[in-house]
Scaffold this motif. Structure first.
Motif: not given
Length: 398
Positions: A30-48
């Motif tokens: 997604g994207k907003g007026s001045f920012g974008k959004v992506c899906v990430v995974q934290k490397n140590d906990t594997k949480k999304m």
């Protein structure tokens, strides 16, 4: 996108501040007026998570840094089942980052665009969940000012979560706000008063809830107002337009909408108690709502992100500084530090330096850990004091 940013073999120091390198970038959503959004995974906990990133230079040039900092300040103090909660905030040379709850059910605007028509039972639960979210914000002296389908995300079960605090504001007890902000079709009538007469409070969010409710049920908004509509024309609409309700709608939901969309803010429903006492919702088990024990009737399609797939194509093909190439780009910049700095004019560089100094770093996990440790230490001290008191009492008895 993630293949170029995999960090699965890296081990991080537990005391190290969370930063961009702690996450694997999976895809843009997604994207907003001045920012974008992506899906990430934290490397140590594997949480999304969802990661929102905002280019510093663009924010400075558009005079939006203050809004970003205000949003961070507000979100760091909030945590609620029906909000999109902030987990981490950090920065690098190029961007400011906010890592928040990942909601895979898509926003309500997306579902409206997919021609979903929500049933009254679905919307009734939405109203209850959103009312609890607004009550929580109200208890923290916050007006959201942009409640609309675009800013309401669904989780995989179909529960709602309010997002985007970019134009939210604090309001002191007993005071009113006089600045205008919001999305015109969802803004309350009192926000269009003549200059110098604008004066509003929490009730504007409840008006927006009413407009959103109507749109979810009918597929269009109750008033013919668009973002391009002039303020004077909007005032005329509010003075002359009559909201129509389909005959198939229940009298209960129509009565509630009349209360939420009352053009007089003094008469409008504007707190949780108003909604809870209304006959249509008086028998709702509000504890069960808060604990998400009431199952939504509408469930987003599983196995997909429920968002526009063009976001990822734009990020990979059209974006001049794609996120998945950041590490290589910054590594090259370190070699050419002098060259990159000289490319910016002095005034812009001064503002960017100010952003770097004033940015608020946040780590909810660490905050929780610190709080737990403080509570444990307090318990130990209290136990020790009680033991000492007990010994002293025994001495006095002797």
């Amino acid at each position: 996108m993630g293949a170029n940013n995999s960090s699965k073999t890296l081990v991080f120091d537990a005391n190290e501040e969370v930063n961009f390198n702690h996450f694997e970038i999976l895809r843009a959503i997604g994207k907003g007026s001045f920012g974008k959004v992506c899906v990430v995974q934290k490397n140590d906990t594997k949480k999304m998570y969802a990661m929102k990133y905002m280019n510093k230079q663009k924010c400075v040039e558009r005079n939006e840094v203050r809004n970003v900092f205000k949003e961070l300040q507000i979100m760091q103090g909030l945590e609620h089942p029906f909000l999109v909660n902030l987990w981490y905030s950090f920065q690098d040379e190029e961007d400011m980052f906010m890592v928040v709850d990942l909601l895979l059910g898509g926003d309500l605007r997306y579902h409206l665009q997919q021609n979903i028509r929500f049933t009254e039972a679905s919307v009734k639960l939405f109203i209850c969940e959103l009312a609890l979210a607004l009550d929580y914000l109200q208890s923290n002296h916050i007006i959201h000012r942009d409640i609309k389908p675009d800013n309401i995300l669904l989780d995989e079960q179909g529960h709602v979560h309010v997002t985007d605090f970019n134009i939210a504001t604090f309001v002191s007890k007993g005071t009113k706000i006089t600045t205008v902000a919001g999305t015109k079709p969802y803004m309350a009538p009192e926000m269009f008063y003549p200059r110098g007469q604008i004066c509003y409070s929490f009730s504007v969010d409840w008006w927006s809830l009413g407009v959103t409710t109507y749109e979810l049920l009918r597929g269009r908004r109750p008033f013919h107002i668009h973002s391009s509509t002039a303020a004077t024309d909007i005032v005329h609409v509010f003075h002359t337009a009559t909201v129509t309700f389909p005959p198939a709608w229940s009298e209960d939901i129509i009565s509630l909408l009349h209360k939420l969309m009352d053009r007089n803010p003094e008469e409008r429903f504007s707190c949780l108690a108003d909604v809870q006492d209304f006959p249509y919702l008086s028998e709702v088990n509000w504890d069960a709502v808060l604990q998400k024990r009431l199952l939504p009737e509408f469930t987003p399609m599983k196995g997909r992100l429920n968002c526009d797939p063009t976001f990822e194509l734009e990020e990979m093909i059209l974006e001049s500084k794609p996120l998945h190439k950041k590490k290589k780009r910054l590594a090259k910049r370190i070699k050419d530090t002098g060259k990159s700095r000289s490319a910016l004019n002095g005034n812009l560089q001064t503002h960017l330096d100010s952003v770097e100094r004033e940015f608020i770093v946040f780590n909810r996990e660490k905050s929780r850990q610190d709080l737990n440790e403080n509570q444990e230490n307090l318990t130990v001290v209290q136990t020790k004091e009680e033991d000492e008191d007990g010994k002293n009492n025994n001495l006095q008895q002797l």
